[in-house]
Write an enzyme that holds these catalytic residues in place. Structure first.
Site, PDB file in Angstrom:
ATOM      1  CD  GLN A 126      -2.477   1.248   2.749  1.00 49.56           C
ATOM      2  OE1 GLN A 126      -1.961   0.729   3.733  1.00 49.56           O
ATOM      3  NE2 GLN A 126      -3.647   1.855   2.787  1.00 49.56           N
ATOM      4  N   GLY A 127       0.751   2.061  -1.060  1.00 47.75           N
ATOM      5  CA  GLY A 127       1.526   3.289  -1.146  1.00 47.75           C
ATOM      6  C   GLY A 127       0.684   4.505  -0.825  1.00 47.75           C
ATOM      7  CB  SER A 129       2.099   6.738   4.959  1.00 48.12           C
ATOM      8  OG  SER A 129       0.966   6.429   5.707  1.00 48.12           O
ATOM      9  CD  GLU A 244      -8.043  -2.128   7.109  1.00 49.36           C
ATOM     10  OE1 GLU A 244      -7.805  -0.919   7.190  1.00 49.36           O
ATOM     11  OE2 GLU A 244      -7.378  -3.025   7.634  1.00 49.36           O
ATOM     12  CB  SER A 383      -3.348   7.429  14.797  1.00 51.68           C
ATOM     13  OG  SER A 383      -4.039   8.665  14.844  1.00 51.68           O
ATOM     14  CG  ASN A 384      -6.254   3.781  18.555  1.00 50.39           C
ATOM     15  OD1 ASN A 384      -6.223   3.277  17.419  1.00 50.39           O
ATOM     16  ND2 ASN A 384      -6.278   3.051  19.645  1.00 50.39           N
ATOM     17  CD  GLU A 385      -3.930   9.157  19.419  1.00 49.88           C
ATOM     18  OE1 GLU A 385      -3.538   8.543  18.402  1.00 49.88           O
ATOM     19  OE2 GLU A 385      -3.786   8.700  20.569  1.00 49.88           O
TER      20      GLU A 385
END
Lengths: 398, 386
Positions: A126-127, A129, A244, A383-385
């Site tokens: 997966q490209g 980030s 997902e 992220s969880n944030e």
């Protein structure tokens, strides 16, 4: 309202359970139980076994190899697979790019890629980030300049998991430099053998090398490898990230890990008794089990609601946050269970080639790396944030 | 597996919610608290007319034959409304002990009266020294002629001050904490030898201290086999926990909604405070705690009639742990996010906080049940509820 599975669902669960028991190769199962790293071959071997049974891509449309199972059966399948414990089919193919190609790809792309994704003939990565685009993904800078029938791609991706094994990468690129942030993004499928691609491993704190930097230097990509329309890539990426759902909470994995934890805690001694009989430690395990049972019920509620809605449920952010917190809590307890034998470093590159006996108990070696490595689960996949931002906006309207 | 409500359950939910919305606003609650009983007799009759007071009972006793899911629906609505009435004491505890433990003669004499709203019950069980141990009973029952004589002191008898009859646990044999040797006795609350001191609890509900000194009950007023009452007590305590879990979820959901609304309307620094990420994340964490609690209230409802008592105990203990922890987090954060407003007696959110605090302390708090769950080996490895 009835928590029990129907006779049909129970028969299905037993069928899946028996298959997992009989078909999962013992060495792979052992690595999974012991929280050791898998080799590429392990994942390929297992996914092909699943595919031969017709179960590599159960959530895809039947025409492309899906099973047509109800959401409950999909849930049961995942639960049994993770509890076996068996590896998940490679997510970059079957959960990420596969559904995007099915929803937005051309017929040629479907015919070319989908069967090879299902059988893991092609390893995908997966490209998304980039060094400057993590949580703020839309600020990505990799460019794709149109030149005749090709795009010429320049830029850098990072945190690319298993790029070192990959045959293909799906990338978010900027084809329209004039367009504003989200609007200028396109979704390309790129053959990793194309000249101009360099993969450089990043070693993580657990000693592993599962993530990489991927550099693109004048990489020519045929226009036919673009998914859907130019400048619509952000929509496809959002579809991918919201897609997902199944198994994101990894409840079956956490159950299998807690069973392992109890096994180890029965073998370790605390004073004059097994660690599992230490009231404090036992209570810590029970506290995680409560959270996990609650999450399992939350997952079932999301599964039940999925019958009535077709779009991603923002509640999946709850599953991601809580599921990752629980996985990390279990990884901490596994670390605590082995006490001082968290200390010896087992170098991952040659762990399987070690002929010397391990330092400390044989079960201890993988657990510190597992603990270190598992810090990733609250970072990746949004992220969880970021998940809390999603809850605040999409559910609470803040 | 099916987690949807039936049409009848949906109708029940709508009608109880509508009744409470019409009749049980926050101002009405303050008024009801000032009534002699500390709650509304008129509303109690409306519950009876709606069939709520006969909810778990058989139709031949004037009930509607509902199960734990129906109780969950009603309790969640009560939690949202902050209801004051003795539903838990009379229907869930008293009614539960009678429908499971009484002989047919007693059931057909008493249960129809509960369903009609003319008989109030209370379960006089806990004692000063017992904390959360259900087997710890020092009150004695001595055989005397054709009946029994009860002596001892019961504490925190929920709605014991208004009850017409008390169901009293007392020891027929064995040491103070033995599970064997307990009996359950049905006695008129104003019988000779029974004295009560009623008081208000921090959540605005009512309770009583009960002293039994030479109180006499007839031989037919014992529930089940003498000396074998513990499994019944444990079963009905678990049913009370499942009901309280649903009530707590109703209270937490309302707490969370109030807090999110407050974040959207309260302005500081020229903007709604809900625009601040630190508060957004706190509200998201509260939602997660609420949803985990809701899931466990559902789990409790589905496991409370599990025939294997150990499996049932594991599940209910796990639910009470989650309810206690989530309730504390959601309640505390709701006060914090409301700032000074959350501290005022005239604002509703603090009353929700006090109710979930009380619920944690009823029938064993989170720590108590976590320790018990750990003793029972946890949940995994245990048979799954499938």
């Amino acid at each position: 309202m009835d928590l029990r599975f129907t006779p049909d669902e129970i028969a299905f669960r037993d069928e899946v359970r028996a298959f997992m028991r009989d078909a999962l190769p013992a060495p792979i199962r052992r690595k999974m139980v012991e929280a050791r790293r898998l080799e590429k071959d392990d994942i390929v071997t297992w996914q092909r076994i699943l595919n031969a049974r017709g179960w590599a891509v159960p959530h895809w449309p039947v025409a492309w190899g899906g099973t047509g199972w109800s959401p409950v059966k999909q849930y049961i399948f995942h639960e049994e697979l993770q509890q076996a414990p068996a590896p998940d089919p490679l997510p970059f193919g079957v959960n990420m790019v596969g559904p995007v190609i099915i929803a937005f790809g051309s017929e040629a792309q479907k015919r070319r890629h989908l069967p090879r994704i299902a059988n893991l003939d092609d390893w995908w990565c997966q490209g998304f980030s980039e060094p400057g685009a993590g949580s703020d993904l839309a600020s990505l800078k990799t460019t794709a300049r149109r030149d005749g029938d090709s795009y010429v791609v320049n830029g850098q991706k990072t945190w690319t998991t298993t790029a070192q094994y990959a045959d293909w990468i799906f990338c978010l690129v900027r084809a329209d430099p004039a367009a504003k942030k989200q609007q200028g993004i396109s979704f390309l499928l790129i053959d990793m053998k194309t000249p101009g691609i360099t993969v450089r491993p990043i070693q993580t704190i657990d000693g592993g090398r599962e993530v990489n930097e991927v550099f693109f230097d004048d990489v020519r990509v045929p226009v036919e490898n673009r998914v859907g329309e130019e400048n619509r890539g952000w929509d496809y990426a959002k579809f991918l990230l919201g897609n997902e759902r199944t198994g994101i909470a990894r409840i079956g994995t956490s159950k299998a890990r807690i069973r392992r934890l109890k096994e180890i805690a029965a073998l370790e001694r605390a004073g004059d008794k097994p660690l599992i009989e230490d009231e404090r430690f036992r209570t810590k395990i029970a506290a995680v089990e409560v959270e996990l049972k609650a999450l399992e019920m939350t997952q079932l509620r999301v599964v039940a609601a999925a019958r009535e809605r077709n779009e991603p449920d923002p509640a999946s952010s709850i599953l991601k946050i809580k599921g990752s917190e629980i996985q990390q809590a279990v990884s901490e307890l596994l670390l605590e269970a082995i006490g001082p034998y968290a200390l010896p470093e087992e170098t991952h590159d040659d762990a399987d080639r070690w002929n010397e006996p391990p330092i400390g108990p044989e079960w201890a070696g993988p657990l510190a790396p597992h603990y270190f490595n598992w810090r990733k689960v609250s970072i990746y996949g949004g992220s969880n944030e970021i998940q809390k931002n999603i809850i605040a906006k999409a559910i609470l309207g803040l | 597996m099916d987690l949807s409500l039936t049409d009848e359950q949906r109708l029940l939910k709508e009608s109880v919610e509508r009744l409470l919305m019409d009749r049980f606003g926050f101002e009405a609650r303050q008024r009801f608290m000032a009534e002699p009983a500390g709650w509304s007799r008129a509303l109690w009759q409306s519950y009876a007319e709606l069939g709520l007071l006969g909810l778990p009972f058989e139709e031949k006793h004037g009930g509607v034959g509902g199960g734990p899911v129906e109780t969950m629906i009603v309790m969640e609505a009560f939690g949202r409304a902050l209801a004051l009435e003795p539903f838990l004491a009379t229907v869930v505890l008293g009614g539960g002990l009678l429908r499971r433990g009484a002989d047919e003669a007693m059931r057909s004499a008493l249960i129809p009266k509960i369903a009609r709203g003319v008989l109030l019950l209370a379960f006089a069980h806990a004692e000063r020294q017992s904390r959360y141990d259900l087997a710890d009973v020092a009150t004695t029952a001595r055989r005397d002629g054709g009946g029994y004589v009860l002596d001892g002191a019961k504490t925190l008898v929920i709605h014991g001050d208004c009850a017409d009859k008390l169901i009293v646990s007392a020891r027929l044999a064995g040491a103070r904490r033995d599970r064997d040797g307990l009996g359950l006795f049905v006695i008129d609350a104003d019988a000779a030898g029974v004295s009560r001191r009623g008081y208000r609890t921090v959540d605005g509900l009512r309770a009583a201290e009960v002293v039994l000194s030479g109180a006499r009950v007839g031989a037919s007023e014992i529930l089940g086999e003498p000396g074998k009452a513990f499994p019944l007590i444990a079963q009905v305590a678990d049913e009370a926990i499942a009901a309280l879990a649903a009530e707590a979820v109703g209270a937490m959901a309302a707490t969370h909604e109030m807090t999110v609304d407050y974040l959207k309307t309260r302005k500081q620094f020229g903007v709604p405070i809900g625009s601040f990420q630190v508060l957004q994340h706190r509200a998201a964490e509260m939602l997660i705690a609420l949803e985990q609690a809701r899931s466990m209230a559902l789990f409790a409802a589905m496991m409370v009639e599990e025939p294997d008592p150990t499996e049932r105990r594991r599940a209910i203990a796990a639910a009470k742990v989650q309810i206690g922890r989530s309730g504390r987090f959601v309640g505390q954060q709701a006060i914090q996010l409301h700032g000074g407003m959350g501290m005022t007696m005239e604002y509703k959110v603090g009353h929700y906080f006090k109710r979930v605090t009380a619920i944690d302390a009823l029938f064993g708090d989170a720590d108590h049940h976590l320790a018990e769950l750990a003793r029972l080996g946890g949940l995994i490895g245990a048979r799954e509820a499938k």
